[in-house]
Write an enzyme that holds these catalytic residues in place. Structure first.
Site, short mmCIF file in Angstrom:
data_model
loop_
_atom_site.label_atom_id
_atom_site.label_comp_id
_atom_site.label_asym_id
_atom_site.label_seq_id
_atom_site.Cartn_x
_atom_site.Cartn_y
_atom_site.Cartn_z
N LYS A 39 -3.08 -2.55 7.25
CA LYS A 39 -4.01 -3.62 6.93
C LYS A 39 -4.92 -3.90 8.12
O LYS A 39 -6.13 -4.07 7.98
CB LYS A 39 -3.23 -4.88 6.56
CG LYS A 39 -4.12 -5.97 6.03
CD LYS A 39 -3.35 -7.25 5.85
CE LYS A 39 -4.25 -8.34 5.35
NZ LYS A 39 -3.71 -9.66 5.63
N HIS A 57 -0.33 -1.48 16.92
CA HIS A 57 -1.46 -2.02 16.18
C HIS A 57 -2.77 -1.99 16.95
O HIS A 57 -3.82 -2.34 16.42
CB HIS A 57 -1.17 -3.48 15.77
CG HIS A 57 0.03 -3.59 14.90
ND1 HIS A 57 1.30 -3.76 15.40
CD2 HIS A 57 0.16 -3.49 13.56
CE1 HIS A 57 2.16 -3.80 14.40
NE2 HIS A 57 1.51 -3.64 13.28
N HIS A 81 4.11 1.39 2.15
CA HIS A 81 5.28 0.62 1.69
C HIS A 81 5.94 1.29 0.49
O HIS A 81 7.16 1.31 0.34
CB HIS A 81 4.87 -0.80 1.28
CG HIS A 81 4.07 -1.51 2.32
ND1 HIS A 81 2.83 -2.05 2.08
CD2 HIS A 81 4.34 -1.76 3.62
CE1 HIS A 81 2.37 -2.61 3.18
NE2 HIS A 81 3.27 -2.44 4.13
N LYS A 125 -2.92 5.58 11.34
CA LYS A 125 -1.89 5.00 10.49
C LYS A 125 -2.56 4.09 9.47
O LYS A 125 -3.41 3.27 9.83
CB LYS A 125 -0.93 4.17 11.33
CG LYS A 125 0.16 3.52 10.50
CD LYS A 125 0.98 2.52 11.29
CE LYS A 125 2.05 1.91 10.40
NZ LYS A 125 2.34 0.52 10.69
N HIS A 178 0.86 -1.19 0.00
CA HIS A 178 0.00 0.00 0.00
C HIS A 178 0.90 1.24 0.00
O HIS A 178 2.13 1.13 -0.04
CB HIS A 178 -1.01 -0.03 1.16
CG HIS A 178 -0.41 -0.05 2.54
ND1 HIS A 178 0.31 0.98 3.07
CD2 HIS A 178 -0.43 -1.01 3.50
CE1 HIS A 178 0.69 0.69 4.30
NE2 HIS A 178 0.27 -0.53 4.59
N CYS A 187 -1.22 -3.69 22.03
CA CYS A 187 0.09 -3.13 21.71
C CYS A 187 -0.08 -1.70 21.22
O CYS A 187 -1.09 -1.35 20.62
CB CYS A 187 0.81 -4.01 20.68
SG CYS A 187 0.90 -3.29 19.05
N CYS A 215 3.81 -6.93 15.58
CA CYS A 215 5.14 -6.30 15.71
C CYS A 215 6.23 -7.36 15.76
O CYS A 215 7.39 -7.04 15.55
CB CYS A 215 5.27 -5.51 17.01
SG CYS A 215 4.14 -4.15 17.20
N CYS A 224 3.29 -9.35 20.77
CA CYS A 224 2.41 -8.87 19.70
C CYS A 224 2.91 -9.49 18.40
O CYS A 224 4.03 -9.22 17.96
CB CYS A 224 2.44 -7.34 19.58
SG CYS A 224 1.63 -6.80 18.05
N1 MSP Z 1 9.18 -6.77 7.87
C1 MSP Z 1 9.31 -5.65 8.71
C2 MSP Z 1 10.57 -4.86 8.37
C3 MSP Z 1 11.84 -5.62 8.49
S1 MSP Z 1 13.21 -4.68 8.00
C4 MSP Z 1 14.53 -5.55 8.47
C5 MSP Z 1 8.10 -4.73 8.55
N2 MSP Z 1 7.40 -4.88 7.44
S2 MSP Z 1 6.06 -4.05 7.09
O1 MSP Z 1 5.67 -4.56 5.80
O2 MSP Z 1 5.12 -4.16 8.13
O3 MSP Z 1 6.45 -2.56 7.00
C6 MSP Z 1 7.45 -2.13 6.16
C7 MSP Z 1 7.62 -0.64 6.17
O4 MSP Z 1 6.43 0.00 5.74
C8 MSP Z 1 7.97 -0.05 7.53
O5 MSP Z 1 9.02 0.90 7.38
C9 MSP Z 1 6.73 0.66 7.92
O6 MSP Z 1 7.01 1.77 8.71
C10 MSP Z 1 6.21 1.09 6.57
N3 MSP Z 1 4.81 1.41 6.65
C11 MSP Z 1 3.75 0.57 6.83
N4 MSP Z 1 2.63 1.33 6.95
C12 MSP Z 1 2.96 2.64 6.85
C13 MSP Z 1 2.23 3.83 6.74
N5 MSP Z 1 0.93 3.88 6.90
N6 MSP Z 1 2.90 4.96 6.45
C14 MSP Z 1 4.26 4.97 6.20
N7 MSP Z 1 4.97 3.87 6.28
C15 MSP Z 1 4.38 2.74 6.81
O7 MSP Z 1 7.85 -3.92 9.43
#
Ligand code: MSP
Length: 511
Positions: free
Chosen positions: A304, A147, A21, A301, A18, A144, A129, A126
């Protein structure tokens, strides 16, 4: 020439990408392109985090194997990165053998320091996380803080990493490197968390079939964060050979700069756990750990679990990829939260891209083609826009170097607006019929075209699809942001200006 390493977090495969990411990846891509254009040797990595409880759960829910789910989501990532023009050097998956080898190698090094021990572990976990929390950190309902999801009580035999042993060394590292964590507010937050005392960290799970096996400890799987963080060196070949050329060049050698980008929710893992693992393994630490804010929707935030995500597909299909890149970089001040809405997107598209950049350019092109035989007019003597253009380029460069992308773009758009006002003041469209004004007309148009050429040259790292087209439309060339291409006076009089389409057709808002 310097060496520059930049990474995004690796993304969980329990969900399709999304806007959140995509944002980190676009920022990393922009920085990577910017550094390459300046002549640096760049290594830019991204990828997927495929182990952990969350993935098992998501796959089980669909009645498929975790790897099937991972393959499906990974292929979506590949398609999207191609569409968005992401220029990564590598896409690493934690299910690849080269990564498992790298995790095993770092574990051997940590083990050699005596930094692991086995103990019973109980606590609130969690799964989103993938982190144990203390009661104090959870809400009254044991939810947590990230989330707002109920943590689960878990009790099992785990391998622990002696994180507490590294407290003083971490504090000393932060103090000696005040730019190690950005922005400053996050630095303070992490430093005071570590200063408050560190507990040893559980780094294995018992009887979890999906993950990297913990060498030397049968029945244990490597904790997903120790597994995932190691991707930053697996990608460089650390697992195959510590002398692997990329590992040597981008991680071991002093002249390389190493930057990790991520959202603020996962800063602690990167700014506390990862440096401690590296210290224990006797490996160099990153130079900068940059945490950006969250994309919000309805003040929450985007995620999902909250169910408020924006997928990029419809925006890309309707407007193309560069407008999405522009919007995300312009709208968020790097480090702060920002809100996403389709309406804000369309407003910015119309005002900044269709109007600011698109109209200014097409006006200059049309007048030059019509009055100067489809060519760049003679330069003349007056460099009317030189000063404002040089100031804009200076501002752009300074802000790019500080990762203040919205400010860098503002500086360029100020130049576009000055250029427009200059055209309105001089009215070159009225000069065509008066031969005595022909020289002045050429001069005014040349100044305008040169200002837009500088904007387009600077925009190459941000709009990689449109900026080169724009440069060609102006009859110019440019594949570098070095001083020459970004210096005033690069546009050659007499160069052909080809016929071209509008870069950003205006969008009508749906009622
Ligand atoms: N798998 C772990 C990261 C491991 S790195 C060694 C993870 N994955 S994640 O898919 O949940 O998130 C990946 C990235 O997307 C994180 O930097 C997270 O902050 C970012 N984002 C997820 N949702 C977000 C927003 N709504 N806004 C901005 N970035 C966010 O965590």
């Amino acid at each position: 020439m310097s060496r520059f390493f930049i990474s995004t977090p690796i993304y969980y495969v329990n969900d399709y990408p999304h806007i959140g990411h995509i944002y980190t990846t676009l920022v990393a891509d922009t920085i990577a392109r910017y550094r390459r254009l300046q002549g640096d040797e760049v290594y830019f990595c991204t990828g997927t985090d495929e182990h952990g409880q969350n993935i098992i759960r998501a796959a089980t829910k669909e009645g498929i194997q975790p790897i099937e789910l991972a393959d499906r989501v990974v292929s979506r990532y590949h398609d999207l990165w191609t569409q968005l023009g992401i220029s990564h050097s590598d896409f690493i998956r934690t299910t690849e053998p080269r990564h498992a080898a790298s995790v095993h190698r770092i574990i051997e090094k940590i083990e050699a320091q005596g930094d692991f021990y086995v103990d019973r572990h109980e606590g609130w976990y969690c799964a989103s996380c993938e982190l144990f929390y203390t009661e104090k950190e959870l809400s009254e309902n044991k939810e947590c803080p990230v989330h707002e999801r109920k943590a689960e009580w878990q009790s099992e035999e785990n391998i622990f990493f002696r994180l507490s042993k590294y407290q003083d060394r971490l504090l000393a590292w932060y103090d000696a490197n005040p730019h190690s964590i950005r922005p400053q507010s996050r630095f303070n937050e992490v430093r005071s968390f570590v200063d408050g005392g560190l507990r040893d960290l559980s780094v294995s799970r018992s009887n979890l079939p999906w993950g990297v096996t913990f060498p030397g400890y049968e029945g244990h799987t490597v904790y997903v964060w120790l597994d995932a963080l190691t991707n930053y060196i697996s990608t460089l070949g650390f697992g195959d050979d510590e002398k692997a050329p990329n590992f040597q060049k981008f991680w071991l050698e002093d002249d390389a700069t190493r930057v990790h980008l991520m959202g603020k929710d996962i800063l602690r893992f990167h700014a506390v756990f990862w440096p401690a693992f590296l210290m224990s393994a006797g490996l160099p630490l990153p130079d900068t750990i940059w945490a950006h804010g969250w994309w919000l929707r309805d003040q929450k935030k985007m995620s999902k679990s909250t169910g408020n995500v924006v997928r990029p597909g419809h925006l890309i299909d309707r407007f193309g990829t560069d407008p999405l890149r522009y919007f995300l970089l312009r709208e968020m001040s790097f480090g702060q939260d920002a809100s996403f809405s389709d309406e804000a997107f369309i407003d910015r598209y119309n005002s900044d891209l269709a109007n600011g950049l698109g109209n200014t350019t097409s006006r200059l092109i049309a007048l030059s083609r019509k009055n100067f035989e489809n060519r760049v007019p003679p330069r003349g003597k007056a460099d009317d826009l030189r000063e404002v253009a040089e100031e804009a380029v200076r501002g752009f460069t300074e802000h790019m170097n500080r990762y203040a992308f919205h400010r860098a773009l503002e500086a360029l758009w100020r130049l576009l607006s000055e250029t427009n006002q200059y055209l309105v003041r001089n009215e070159p469209w009225k000069m065509g019929k008066k031969p005595e004004l022909r020289d002045r007309m050429g001069e005014v148009l040349w100044n305008g075209l040169e200002a837009v050429r500088l904007v387009a040259t600077a925009l190459q790292s941000i709009l990689p699809e449109v900026a080169p087209r724009l440069i060609k439309q102006l009859g110019a060339q440019g594949d570098s942001e070095d001083d020459r291409a970004l210096g005033w006076g690069g546009l050659e009089s007499g160069a052909e200006i080809p016929e071209s389409d509008a870069l950003f057709p205006r969008i009508a808002k749906k009622k």
